[in-house]
Motif scaffolding. Structure first.
Motif, PDB file in Angstrom:
ATOM      1  N   THR A  27       0.831  -1.209   0.000  1.00  0.00           N
ATOM      2  CA  THR A  27       0.000   0.000   0.000  1.00  0.00           C
ATOM      3  C   THR A  27       0.865   1.259   0.000  1.00  0.00           C
ATOM      4  O   THR A  27       0.438   2.305  -0.490  1.00  0.00           O
ATOM      5  CB  THR A  27      -0.941   0.010   1.216  1.00  0.00           C
ATOM      6  N   LEU A  30       1.417   2.650  -3.253  1.00  0.00           N
ATOM      7  CA  LEU A  30       0.297   3.396  -3.812  1.00  0.00           C
ATOM      8  C   LEU A  30       0.419   4.896  -3.557  1.00  0.00           C
ATOM      9  O   LEU A  30      -0.272   5.704  -4.175  1.00  0.00           O
ATOM     10  CB  LEU A  30      -1.022   2.883  -3.224  1.00  0.00           C
ATOM     11  N   SER A  32       2.867   6.653  -4.325  1.00  0.00           N
ATOM     12  CA  SER A  32       3.574   7.258  -5.440  1.00  0.00           C
ATOM     13  C   SER A  32       2.576   7.805  -6.461  1.00  0.00           C
ATOM     14  O   SER A  32       1.684   7.102  -6.902  1.00  0.00           O
ATOM     15  CB  SER A  32       4.493   6.233  -6.111  1.00  0.00           C
ATOM     16  N   GLN A  33       2.736   9.057  -6.789  1.00  0.00           N
ATOM     17  CA  GLN A  33       1.833   9.687  -7.755  1.00  0.00           C
ATOM     18  C   GLN A  33       2.251   9.417  -9.198  1.00  0.00           C
ATOM     19  O   GLN A  33       1.544   9.801 -10.131  1.00  0.00           O
ATOM     20  CB  GLN A  33       1.797  11.201  -7.511  1.00  0.00           C
ATOM     21  N   LEU A  35       2.841   6.328 -10.514  1.00  0.00           N
ATOM     22  CA  LEU A  35       2.488   5.000 -11.000  1.00  0.00           C
ATOM     23  C   LEU A  35       1.377   5.082 -12.045  1.00  0.00           C
ATOM     24  O   LEU A  35       0.423   5.832 -11.881  1.00  0.00           O
ATOM     25  CB  LEU A  35       2.025   4.115  -9.839  1.00  0.00           C
ATOM     26  N   ALA A  37      -2.040   4.087 -13.903  1.00  0.00           N
ATOM     27  CA  ALA A  37      -3.315   3.690 -13.305  1.00  0.00           C
ATOM     28  C   ALA A  37      -3.464   2.174 -13.282  1.00  0.00           C
ATOM     29  O   ALA A  37      -3.956   1.602 -12.296  1.00  0.00           O
ATOM     30  CB  ALA A  37      -4.474   4.326 -14.069  1.00  0.00           C
ATOM     31  N   THR A  40      -1.429   0.718 -10.473  1.00  0.00           N
ATOM     32  CA  THR A  40      -2.072   1.048  -9.201  1.00  0.00           C
ATOM     33  C   THR A  40      -3.231   0.113  -8.914  1.00  0.00           C
ATOM     34  O   THR A  40      -3.387  -0.398  -7.801  1.00  0.00           O
ATOM     35  CB  THR A  40      -2.569   2.504  -9.210  1.00  0.00           C
ATOM     36  N   PHE A  73      -3.408   8.471  -2.327  1.00  0.00           N
ATOM     37  CA  PHE A  73      -3.058   8.040  -3.677  1.00  0.00           C
ATOM     38  C   PHE A  73      -4.284   8.204  -4.561  1.00  0.00           C
ATOM     39  O   PHE A  73      -5.410   8.340  -4.083  1.00  0.00           O
ATOM     40  CB  PHE A  73      -2.582   6.580  -3.686  1.00  0.00           C
ATOM     41  N   VAL A  75      -6.546   6.896  -8.044  1.00  0.00           N
ATOM     42  CA  VAL A  75      -6.892   5.878  -9.039  1.00  0.00           C
ATOM     43  C   VAL A  75      -7.768   6.573 -10.065  1.00  0.00           C
ATOM     44  O   VAL A  75      -8.962   6.795  -9.839  1.00  0.00           O
ATOM     45  CB  VAL A  75      -7.628   4.684  -8.415  1.00  0.00           C
TER      46      VAL A  75
END
Length: 456
Positions: A27, A30, A32-33, A35, A37, A40, A73, A75
């Motif tokens: 988690t 997650l 990390s901005q 990654l 989609a 994630t 994070f 999505v």
């Protein structure tokens, strides 16, 4: 090295929290901005499989998510806090695991019967059900239905998710050992966040205002940092002074928490720390020390006013009248118009600015709550909110009376006391992290009693 309980048993998390460490790594990615989609989503699915395989491990991850609540994070276009992710993974994992167990069992109602039996013995279960019902009903009586989306969001964050986590935790967690693991994880994770926040403050971060630089860390405001860190700070301080565990363990965690709370220069937090520790000393039978602490706190408050007059008197007075009193008068006027139902969840701002704000409180017009725990419950949930708040107070007092010399219970109640004192001047419950911390403490207070009744 982790602490020991009063019987000398080491409070180590065994395989469950080792798996929680794996879940933490997953988690944590997650956060990390950068990654994609798709990756994630894949990591989320992997975390969900882990939650079903070992739901206990993800339930233990909740206090870690609570400490790192400011982080989140994305999505796609949706954004989630780390806390919400751990709450949802814990609830869904436990639910799916129980469902699969029921499908393959001969007696498919055994799990349900066990769950209902534990709920009937849990002190805070009735409060959880009442809050869920009152919050749901309040959605149909909003003062301004145009803002139902905001009400639903707060209902999800502060009522539905933490209450569901409390419910599944009662079923999955089994003993006072589990309760103490939750305490250790909460305090240590909060201490880690406090260390990071203090480092940022020494690096020049924070909010410079009224002659001081207030610590904020990763939180959106210094007051938010103070509200989040004061409860684990009090818990750690009380356990360092009173628990049978090695004092250095809790002292090591308490030190950065205490420093971080002080550097927020939050008046409510300082008052809450003082009040919570005073209650703990009194409950532990250290009456003379409590009296000395009371006098020392008064003298320290006098010295702080002399050293930092601009900060400690800021925003208290405007035009000869107290800003808080002006805000409370406006809130009482709002209550006169909506005495039974209140204005609804997360509706205060939309009523306060156009209709109730006083001219002398104009500088504080963009506020989403009345800065008082009692008024907040009344305005959000109506008369039902007052009854629920009174019930919560009665349950906490009953726990204090039944285990007045147990340092673990005293520490947790002292933490809630600090939050309530601060909440009389600021937020007290209706924030995702504050709501989650209350239900975390509720589970911890309930588990020893349930474990004893099960003979464990």
């Amino acid at each position: 090295m982790l602490p020991r309980d009063e019987r000398g048993r080491r409070i180590d998390p065994y395989d469950s929290v080792l798996l929680a460490g794996a879940a933490l790594v997953v988690t944590g990615l997650l956060l990390s901005q950068s990654l994609p989609a798709l990756l994630t989503v894949g990591l989320l699915l992997f975390s969900q499989v882990l939650a079903v395989w070992q739901p206990l491990s993800v339930l233990f991850l909740m206090p870690v998510g609570l400490a790192f609540f400011p982080l989140g994070f994305s999505v796609g276009s949706a954004r989630f806090s780390y806390l919400e992710a751990t709450l949802l993974l814990g609830v869904s994992g436990s639910f799916l695991r129980s469902t699969l167990s029921m499908i393959g069992a001969r007696d498919r109602t055994a799990t349900l019967r066990t769950f209902l039996a534990r709920l009937t013995r849990a002190d805070f279960a009735g409060l959880a059900l009442g809050l869920l019902l009152a919050g749901t009903v309040s959605l149909g009586s909003l003062a301004n239905p145009d803002h139902v989306r905001e009400a639903l969001r707060e209902w999800r964050w502060t009522i539905l998710e933490p209450v569901l986590w409390y419910s599944v935790a009662l079923l999955a967690l089994r003993s006072s050992q589990d309760a103490r693991r939750l305490v250790a994880l909460w305090v240590l994770s909060a201490a880690g966040m406090a260390v990071a926040s203090v480092v940022l403050w020494f690096a020049g971060g924070g909010l410079a205002v009224e002659g001081v630089r207030r610590l904020a860390g990763f939180y959106p405001h210094p007051n938010a940092a103070a509200l989040a860190l004061e409860r684990p700070a009090v818990v750690a301080l009380v356990l360092a002074a009173a628990a049978g565990a090695p004092w250095w363990f809790w002292s090591t965690a308490a030190a950065p928490l205490l420093v971080a709370v002080i550097l927020t220069f939050s008046r409510g937090a300082l008052l809450g720390l003082w009040g919570g520790l005073l209650v703990a000393l009194w409950q532990l039978g250290k009456r003379r020390l409590a009296g000395a602490f009371l006098l020392t706190g008064c003298l320290l408050a006098f010295v702080l006013v002399l050293l930092f007059p601009a900060r400690l008197q800021a925003e208290l007075w405007a035009g000869g009248d107290a800003l808080r009193l002006a805000m409370w008068r406006s809130s009482l006027a709002m209550i006169q118009d909506y005495p039974l139902t209140g204005v609804g969840l997360d509706q205060y701002l939309y009523q306060y600015v156009p209709r109730y704000v006083e001219p002398r409180a104009w500088s504080e017009r963009f506020t989403s709550h009345p800065h008082n725990l009692i008024l907040d419950f009344w305005l959000r949930l109506g008369i039902a909110g007052l009854l629920l708040l009174g019930s919560a107070l009665w349950l906490v007092v009953r726990h204090v009376r039944s285990s007045s010399r147990d340092p673990w219970s005293v520490a947790l109640v002292a933490g809630l006391t600090a939050g309530a004192i601060h909440g009389s001047l600021d937020r007290g419950y209706f924030s995702p992290d504050l709501a989650a911390s209350f239900w975390l403490v509720a589970v911890i207070l309930d588990l020893p009693r349930l474990g004893d009744q099960r003979g464990s």
